[in-house]
Enzyme design. Structure first.
Site, PDB file in Angstrom:
ATOM      1  N   GLU A   1       4.071  -5.856   7.138  1.00  0.00           N
ATOM      2  CA  GLU A   1       3.302  -4.832   7.849  1.00  0.00           C
ATOM      3  C   GLU A   1       3.671  -4.724   9.332  1.00  0.00           C
ATOM      4  OE1 GLU A   1       2.088  -6.833   5.595  1.00  0.00           O
ATOM      5  OE2 GLU A   1       0.616  -5.820   4.312  1.00  0.00           O
TER       6      GLU A   1
ATOM      7  N   ALA B   1       0.865  -1.170   0.000  1.00  0.00           N
ATOM      8  CA  ALA B   1       0.000   0.000   0.000  1.00  0.00           C
ATOM      9  C   ALA B   1       0.906   1.226   0.000  1.00  0.00           C
ATOM     10  CB  ALA B   1      -0.869  -0.005   1.254  1.00  0.00           C
TER      11      ALA B   1
ATOM     12  N   GLU C   1      -0.756  -9.075  -1.138  1.00  0.00           N
ATOM     13  CA  GLU C   1      -2.183  -9.324  -0.907  1.00  0.00           C
ATOM     14  C   GLU C   1      -2.986  -9.202  -2.201  1.00  0.00           C
ATOM     15  OE1 GLU C   1      -2.084  -6.477   2.407  1.00  0.00           O
ATOM     16  OE2 GLU C   1      -3.186  -7.972   3.569  1.00  0.00           O
TER      17      GLU C   1
HETATM   18  N1  3HC Z   1       4.665   3.467   0.179  1.00  0.00           N
HETATM   19  C1  3HC Z   1       5.164   4.663  -0.137  1.00  0.00           C
HETATM   20  N2  3HC Z   1       6.473   4.890  -0.398  1.00  0.00           N
HETATM   21  C2  3HC Z   1       7.288   3.837  -0.353  1.00  0.00           C
HETATM   22  C3  3HC Z   1       6.824   2.549  -0.026  1.00  0.00           C
HETATM   23  C4  3HC Z   1       5.444   2.380   0.252  1.00  0.00           C
HETATM   24  N3  3HC Z   1       4.926   1.196   0.535  1.00  0.00           N
HETATM   25  N4  3HC Z   1       7.882   1.711  -0.061  1.00  0.00           N
HETATM   26  C5  3HC Z   1       8.952   2.437  -0.398  1.00  0.00           C
HETATM   27  N5  3HC Z   1       8.601   3.728  -0.575  1.00  0.00           N
HETATM   28  C6  3HC Z   1       9.477   4.825  -0.987  1.00  0.00           C
HETATM   29  C7  3HC Z   1      10.572   5.084   0.028  1.00  0.00           C
HETATM   30  O1  3HC Z   1      10.139   5.951   1.033  1.00  0.00           O
HETATM   31  C8  3HC Z   1      11.639   5.695  -0.828  1.00  0.00           C
HETATM   32  O2  3HC Z   1      11.308   7.034  -1.028  1.00  0.00           O
HETATM   33  P1  3HC Z   1      12.427   8.163  -1.211  1.00  0.00           P
HETATM   34  O3  3HC Z   1      13.224   7.729  -2.398  1.00  0.00           O
HETATM   35  O4  3HC Z   1      11.650   9.406  -1.399  1.00  0.00           O
HETATM   36  O5  3HC Z   1      13.215   8.123   0.067  1.00  0.00           O
HETATM   37  C9  3HC Z   1      11.496   4.979  -2.157  1.00  0.00           C
HETATM   38  O6  3HC Z   1      10.184   4.417  -2.141  1.00  0.00           O
HETATM   39  C10 3HC Z   1      12.498   3.865  -2.365  1.00  0.00           C
HETATM   40  O7  3HC Z   1      12.498   3.016  -1.215  1.00  0.00           O
HETATM   41  P2  3HC Z   1      13.841   2.430  -0.626  1.00  0.00           P
HETATM   42  O8  3HC Z   1      14.880   3.482  -0.533  1.00  0.00           O
HETATM   43  O9  3HC Z   1      13.465   1.707   0.597  1.00  0.00           O
HETATM   44  O10 3HC Z   1      14.271   1.421  -1.792  1.00  0.00           O
HETATM   45  P3  3HC Z   1      14.908  -0.017  -1.672  1.00  0.00           P
HETATM   46  O11 3HC Z   1      15.078  -0.480  -3.067  1.00  0.00           O
HETATM   47  O12 3HC Z   1      16.041  -0.013  -0.738  1.00  0.00           O
HETATM   48  O13 3HC Z   1      13.775  -0.924  -0.992  1.00  0.00           O
HETATM   49  C11 3HC Z   1      11.590  -1.829  -0.668  1.00  0.00           C
HETATM   50  C12 3HC Z   1      12.574  -1.171  -1.653  1.00  0.00           C
HETATM   51  C13 3HC Z   1      12.098  -3.216  -0.273  1.00  0.00           C
HETATM   52  C14 3HC Z   1      10.273  -1.956  -1.386  1.00  0.00           C
HETATM   53  C15 3HC Z   1      11.456  -0.967   0.590  1.00  0.00           C
HETATM   54  O14 3HC Z   1      11.194   0.357   0.210  1.00  0.00           O
HETATM   55  C16 3HC Z   1      10.371  -1.388   1.533  1.00  0.00           C
HETATM   56  O15 3HC Z   1      10.565  -2.279   2.330  1.00  0.00           O
HETATM   57  N6  3HC Z   1       9.204  -0.691   1.460  1.00  0.00           N
HETATM   58  C17 3HC Z   1       8.134  -0.883   2.379  1.00  0.00           C
HETATM   59  C18 3HC Z   1       7.337  -2.094   2.021  1.00  0.00           C
HETATM   60  C19 3HC Z   1       6.182  -2.243   2.966  1.00  0.00           C
HETATM   61  O16 3HC Z   1       6.310  -2.110   4.153  1.00  0.00           O
HETATM   62  N7  3HC Z   1       5.023  -2.564   2.397  1.00  0.00           N
HETATM   63  C20 3HC Z   1       3.846  -2.735   3.186  1.00  0.00           C
HETATM   64  C21 3HC Z   1       3.141  -1.440   3.269  1.00  0.00           C
HETATM   65  S1  3HC Z   1       1.796  -1.490   4.374  1.00  0.00           S
HETATM   66  C22 3HC Z   1       0.598  -2.282   3.516  1.00  0.00           C
HETATM   67  O17 3HC Z   1       0.799  -2.706   2.428  1.00  0.00           O
HETATM   68  C23 3HC Z   1      -0.706  -2.359   4.223  1.00  0.00           C
HETATM   69  C24 3HC Z   1      -1.602  -3.345   3.597  1.00  0.00           C
HETATM   70  O18 3HC Z   1      -1.561  -4.549   4.307  1.00  0.00           O
HETATM   71  C25 3HC Z   1      -3.053  -2.857   3.581  1.00  0.00           C
END
Ligand code: 3HC
Length: 684
Positions: free
Chosen positions: A127, A65, A107
């Site tokens: 998450e 998300a 998901e």
């Molecule tokens: N939403 C918004 N922005 C995100 C994001 C997300 N889910 N994931 C990454 N970004 C952004 C980062 O903030 C970063 O922004 P910036 O360049 O402005 O600083 C950019 O994307 C690149 O991210 P990384 O520097 O972390 O890039 P990497 O290549 O090192 O890693 C990744 C990529 C493995 C995808 C890592 O970003 C990550 O772990 N992201 C979070 C994933 C996550 O937690 N997903 C679950 C979200 S909650 C959800 O889905 C709820 C659902 O159950 C309803």
């Protein structure tokens, strides 16, 4: 055909391909959801289309998300609405996965009828790391695919699994060759034309008696104080107990509760803080960096060995320098043992151990670092020793080599000043054990060149550290604040608390370990010199008694054969005697006083660090404390925590502590200013 700014719909014969391109990570933003929903509707309506592939461009499949949308009004279609559209598709839908299919991304893939992936892909529900549970059916669908045990592990731990593992547990239906995802997915979709449209939600979910309770108990320590794992467990229990749609509604409620709660706010702050840390003032994006292909590490002790491992792990050859053959031998065998321990845990293969060991070359000749692009010293923490070494390195190292010190307290500029290239000198402060701890304090000297700094920031990523750029001062960010806390911990013990009282309160606050237990672990004699010892602290007294901590069977605590700690009566007497020697009449010290003095001393020091520009932003300080010193991530770091308490309340308490305990608590001018302006550290 372009559907909207981030979505395209194409056709390959009978297979429609919905492609999303929303850099950087294809988060499921409103634009992405709208685009996919529209593309799906068009593909459903097209009579010639018999199957659909959902694929992303760029570095990854949907990474979740869009976290930046959390807390804002939902723009329809919501992720769940989109999921219904996909799950009810009248034709087979195949999710084509590369990069990281995380959170809402996985998901969404779980409502497709099939999943194909390239071998390098990873799949997970992270998450919990954001203090949340998977809120788009993850807690209901994942256990139906991979089984309850595996699903609980994946969801509470948050670590993604490699595609091959995912295939072996049925989460991925087929692996396709790297670089051929689109073709592979289309071919797979073609094979499934006309197949029955099975939904994961229709599979059974049942629990064995006691299964969930056993999981809870086995992980009690890991889940201590955390809200998300328990919510995940409860949601899986719901899944086995009530109809699917009701369990989904409960999952949503639990998700919303967590989202509104303090832990998720803190953990989301931590997520963005870590990424902010890589953005450094005066270091524009694209600043050229230097290639680091050979690294020299001086000193093969615990620190030097751990540092060297980081580079070997990243495939970079290391020249490890010692002064004595036995020390070098010992250093290399400790490294091998560390690798063998990882292998026993299944994290490395025997071949990988040999590959990494082959990258580590030991030598007794400092001259051998002449060809290195970067030389890091990890020798004795004393200015003249470091300066002497830097003079020699300056003569030996090639002209453009970067010279780095792993000093944890000393003045980097004074070290740089003895060289002819102070602009190429930088601090790289690793944390013990250096092969494990994620933090790297990158110390920018007065003359450090921006290219050198940019190289260090990039290098931190290469060796998978969280790099935080800090200014030069005694102890930099982390140890300077730690010293402020230690001073209070010691004063509290002198005044009436016992070391285990302080440890209990700090542990209760959320740290894994209190300061005295930590000292016992590290060794009370680190930095202690017997000849210079003057019994001027309880620690010195204990050292003089031969009580050096865990390794000698006792320090503040006594330890049994299995290193279980009990408060030591000898240490207790030493504490009482020491107070008497200082002329202090011991008094009862409350837990609140212990907490406030230890934690607020840190916050106040952090404010000074921020005010002096030693840290660029408050969140950098939080990143240091979370990744290097065990600050509980769900409390967001000391500066975030202080903001949440409210700076006016912090200021009042500091003033009261100043009146009672002196100048150590004189509020930093920054706190006074922020309170007057109605701001917090986050706005500083
Ligand atoms: N939403 C918004 N922005 C995100 C994001 C997300 N889910 N994931 C990454 N970004 C952004 C980062 O903030 C970063 O922004 P910036 O360049 O402005 O600083 C950019 O994307 C690149 O991210 P990384 O520097 O972390 O890039 P990497 O290549 O090192 O890693 C990744 C990529 C493995 C995808 C890592 O970003 C990550 O772990 N992201 C979070 C994933 C996550 O937690 N997903 C679950 C979200 S909650 C959800 O889905 C709820 C659902 O159950 C309803």
């Amino acid at each position: 055909m372009q559907i909207n700014e981030v979505t395209r719909l194409d056709r390959d014969d009978q297979v429609a391909v919905v492609t999303v391109a929303s850099p950087p990570v294809n988060a499921l933003s409103a634009a992405v959801r709208t685009g996919v929903a529209e593309a799906m509707a068009m593909a459903y309506a097209d009579a010639e289309v018999q199957a659909i592939v959902l694929i992303c461009e760029g570095r990854t499949f949907f990474a979740g998300a869009d976290i930046t949308e959390f807390g804002k009004p939902v723009v329809e279609p919501s992720l769940r609405q989109l999921q219904v559209i996909v799950e009810d598709a009248p034709k087979p839908v195949v999710a084509a996965i590369h990069g990281t299919a995380l959170g809402g991304g996985l998901e969404l893939a779980l409502v497709a009828h099939y999943r194909v992936a390239v071998p390098s892909a990873k799949l997970g529900l992270p998450e919990a790391k954001l203090g949340l549970l998977p809120g788009a059916g993850g807690t209901q669908r994942l256990p139906r695919v991979v089984g309850v045990e595996r699903a609980l592990e994946m969801m509470t731990g948050g670590e993604p699994i490699p595609a091959a593992d995912a295939e072996s547990v049925g989460l991925v239906d087929r692996l396709v060759p790297e670089g051929a995802l689109r073709e592979g997915a289309i071919a797979f979709a073609r094979e499934r034309i006309g197949a029955p449209l099975e939904k994961i939600r229709d599979r059974p979910l049942s629990l064995r008696p006691g299964q969930v309770e056993a999981f809870r108990q086995a992980n009690a320590k890991r889940f201590r104080n955390l809200a998300a794992p328990e919510a995940i467990i409860r949601s899986v229990e719901d899944g086995a107990a009530i109809p699917f749609d009701e369990a989904m509604a409960r999952e949503r409620e639990l998700f919303n509760e967590l989202l509104a709660g303090p832990q998720s706010a803190a953990l989301r702050h931590v997520f963005f803080a870590e990424r902010q840390a890589a953005k450094v003032d005066g270091l524009p994006k694209g600043t050229p960096t230097r290639p680091i292909t050979h690294v020299g590490v001086i000193g093969a002790g615990t620190m030097g060995g751990g540092i060297a491992m980081n580079f070997a792990n990243a495939g970079i050859p290391v020249m490890l320098v010692e002064t004595r053959a036995d020390a070098l031998e010992r250093g290399l065998s400790v490294i091998r043992r560390n690798y063998e321990n990882s292998a026993r845990k299944g994290k490395l293969t025997a071949a990988q151990i040999e590959e990494r060991m082959a990258l580590l070359q030991g030598t007794l000749a400092l001259d051998e670092v002449a060809a290195c692009d970067l030389v890091i010293e990890a020798v004795f923490e004393q200015m003249d020793v470091k300066q002497d070494l830097f003079r020699r390195l300056d003569r030996i190292a090639k002209p453009d080599a970067i010279l780095a010190s792993n000093t944890s307290y000393l003045d980097l500029d004074a070290i740089a000043a003895v060289t002819s290239r102070p602009e190429q000198v930088i601090g790289l402060h690793f944390f013990s054990p250096a092969n494990v701890m994620r933090l790297l304090e990158i110390v920018r000297g007065a003359k450090t060149d921006v290219g050198v700094l940019a190289t260090a920031v990039e290098l931190a990523k290469t060796i998978r550290k969280v790099g935080v750029v800090v200014g030069n001062c005694y102890g930099f960010v982390g140890n300077r604040m730690l010293a402020a806390r230690h001073a209070q911990a010691e004063a509290l013990v002198n005044e009436g608390a016992m070391p285990w009282d302080v440890d209990r309160v700090i542990h209760g606050f959320g740290f894994g370990m209190g300061p005295f237990a930590m000292r016992d672990l590290v060794g009370l004699d680190v930095g202690w010199v017997r000849e210079k010892s003057t019994a001027s602290t309880v620690r010195e007294v204990l050292n003089e008694m031969g009580r050096h901590g865990q390794k000698s069977g006792g320090g503040y605590y006594d330890y049994d054969d299995r290193r279980n700690a009990t408060p030591s009566p000898i240490a207790e007497q030493a504490v009482i005697d020491f107070s008497a020697k200082l002329g202090i009449e011991r008094r009862a010290v409350s837990d609140d006083e212990i907490r406030d003095r230890c934690i607020l001393a840190m916050v106040n020091e952090g404010a000074k660090i921020l005010d002096e520009g030693i840290a660029q932003r408050a969140s950098d300080i939080d990143t240091v404390w979370i990744n290097g010193y065990g600050w509980p991530p769900y409390l967001g770091g000391p500066m975030f925590w202080a903001d949440r308490q409210g700076l006016p309340a912090i200021l009042d308490r500091l003033r009261a502590l100043q009146a009672a305990h002196g100048e150590a608590f004189r509020p930093s001018p920054l706190i006074e200013r922020l309170v007057a302006e109605g701001k917090g550290f986050a706005d500083a």
